[in-house]
Design a protein around this motif. Structure first.
Motif, PDB file in Angstrom:
ATOM      1  N   MET A 105       0.838  -1.175   0.000  1.00 20.56           N
ATOM      2  CA  MET A 105       0.000   0.000   0.000  1.00 20.56           C
ATOM      3  C   MET A 105       0.888   1.246   0.000  1.00 20.56           C
ATOM      4  SD  MET A 105      -2.931   1.142   2.693  1.00 20.56           S
ATOM      5  CE  MET A 105      -3.975  -0.172   2.102  1.00 20.56           C
ATOM      6  N   GLU A 106       0.555   2.168  -0.827  1.00 20.51           N
ATOM      7  CA  GLU A 106       1.326   3.405  -0.921  1.00 20.51           C
ATOM      8  C   GLU A 106       1.001   4.324   0.250  1.00 20.51           C
ATOM      9  OE1 GLU A 106       1.961   7.223  -3.865  1.00 20.51           O
ATOM     10  OE2 GLU A 106       0.397   5.778  -4.315  1.00 20.51           O
ATOM     11  N   ARG A 107       2.058   4.836   0.877  1.00 19.21           N
ATOM     12  CA  ARG A 107       1.915   5.783   1.984  1.00 19.21           C
ATOM     13  C   ARG A 107       2.676   7.052   1.648  1.00 19.21           C
ATOM     14  NH1 ARG A 107       3.638   1.424   6.283  1.00 19.21           N
ATOM     15  NH2 ARG A 107       1.623   0.486   6.693  1.00 19.21           N
ATOM     16  N   LEU A 108       2.041   8.191   1.892  1.00 18.89           N
ATOM     17  CA  LEU A 108       2.692   9.478   1.711  1.00 18.89           C
ATOM     18  C   LEU A 108       2.870  10.121   3.080  1.00 18.89           C
ATOM     19  CD1 LEU A 108       0.674  10.780  -1.356  1.00 18.89           C
ATOM     20  CD2 LEU A 108       2.902   9.678  -1.339  1.00 18.89           C
ATOM     21  N   HIS A 109       4.110  10.445   3.426  1.00 20.44           N
ATOM     22  CA  HIS A 109       4.417  11.002   4.740  1.00 20.44           C
ATOM     23  C   HIS A 109       3.879  12.423   4.863  1.00 20.44           C
ATOM     24  CE1 HIS A 109       7.061  12.552   8.003  1.00 20.44           C
ATOM     25  NE2 HIS A 109       6.783  11.362   8.497  1.00 20.44           N
ATOM     26  N   LEU A 110       3.121  12.671   5.944  1.00 21.58           N
ATOM     27  CA  LEU A 110       2.556  13.991   6.195  1.00 21.58           C
ATOM     28  C   LEU A 110       3.338  14.765   7.247  1.00 21.58           C
ATOM     29  CD1 LEU A 110      -1.236  13.061   6.339  1.00 21.58           C
ATOM     30  CD2 LEU A 110       0.038  14.021   4.412  1.00 21.58           C
ATOM     31  N   GLY A 111       3.958  14.057   8.172  1.00 19.06           N
ATOM     32  CA  GLY A 111       4.689  14.729   9.239  1.00 19.06           C
ATOM     33  C   GLY A 111       4.888  13.807  10.424  1.00 19.06           C
ATOM     34  N   THR A 112       5.462  14.370  11.478  1.00 18.17           N
ATOM     35  CA  THR A 112       5.726  13.631  12.712  1.00 18.17           C
ATOM     36  C   THR A 112       5.106  14.405  13.866  1.00 18.17           C
ATOM     37  OG1 THR A 112       7.798  12.812  11.786  1.00 18.17           O
ATOM     38  CG2 THR A 112       7.536  12.630  14.161  1.00 18.17           C
ATOM     39  N   ILE A 113       4.433  13.667  14.753  1.00 18.67           N
ATOM     40  CA  ILE A 113       3.809  14.274  15.924  1.00 18.67           C
ATOM     41  C   ILE A 113       4.286  13.535  17.169  1.00 18.67           C
ATOM     42  CG2 ILE A 113       1.749  15.090  14.702  1.00 18.67           C
ATOM     43  CD1 ILE A 113       0.254  12.625  15.796  1.00 18.67           C
ATOM     44  N   THR A 114       4.047  14.130  18.331  1.00 21.62           N
ATOM     45  CA  THR A 114       4.321  13.445  19.591  1.00 21.62           C
ATOM     46  C   THR A 114       2.997  13.199  20.295  1.00 21.62           C
ATOM     47  OG1 THR A 114       4.636  15.521  20.776  1.00 21.62           O
ATOM     48  CG2 THR A 114       6.608  14.474  19.863  1.00 21.62           C
ATOM     49  N   HIS A 115       2.929  12.073  20.981  1.00 20.68           N
ATOM     50  CA  HIS A 115       1.735  11.723  21.759  1.00 20.68           C
ATOM     51  C   HIS A 115       2.141  10.715  22.816  1.00 20.68           C
ATOM     52  CE1 HIS A 115      -2.347  10.859  22.856  1.00 20.68           C
ATOM     53  NE2 HIS A 115      -2.233   9.601  22.492  1.00 20.68           N
ATOM     54  N   GLU A 116       1.819  11.038  24.067  1.00 15.12           N
ATOM     55  CA  GLU A 116       2.105  10.169  25.208  1.00 15.12           C
ATOM     56  C   GLU A 116       3.562   9.709  25.239  1.00 15.12           C
ATOM     57  OE1 GLU A 116      -0.856   7.065  25.404  1.00 15.12           O
ATOM     58  OE2 GLU A 116      -2.378   8.499  26.050  1.00 15.12           O
ATOM     59  N   GLY A 117       4.474  10.646  25.008  1.00 12.64           N
ATOM     60  CA  GLY A 117       5.899  10.358  25.120  1.00 12.64           C
ATOM     61  C   GLY A 117       6.509   9.601  23.948  1.00 12.64           C
ATOM     62  N   ARG A 118       5.772   9.451  22.863  1.00  4.19           N
ATOM     63  CA  ARG A 118       6.280   8.745  21.686  1.00  4.19           C
ATOM     64  C   ARG A 118       6.209   9.658  20.469  1.00  4.19           C
ATOM     65  NH1 ARG A 118       3.187   3.077  21.265  1.00  4.19           N
ATOM     66  NH2 ARG A 118       5.002   2.421  20.060  1.00  4.19           N
TER      67      ARG A 118
END
Length: 84
Positions: free
Chosen positions: A1-14
């Protein structure tokens, strides 16, 4: 499946990489359908990463990507929380 990266976020220390995935059912359709996929930086590859339902429906891939990139960090974190 093709995935296009949108960005990186943080949530609950990850750290989470956020991708737009195009749904198979949009192939040959008049509209482009996509969902968000959240992959943690420490992903072991064994478990399925959290995904939203199809939430983006646009006439073209370019417009779907534009709509996904317009989501702010708070919206992305909220969608991750609802997908886990």
């Amino acid at each position: 499946m093709e995935r296009l990266h949108l960005g990186t976020i943080t949530h609950e220390g990850r750290f989470w990489d956020v991708y737009l995935e195009f749904a198979k059912e949009s192939l040959g359709s008049e509209s482009c359908r996509g969902r968000l996929c959240f992959i943690p930086a420490d992903w072991n590859g064994r478990d399925e990463p959290p995904r939203t339902a199809v939430i983006i429906i646009e006439p073209s891939r370019e417009e779907a990507l534009k709509k996904a990139r317009a989501l702010d960090r708070y919206s992305l974190v909220a969608m991750l929380r609802s997908a886990t």
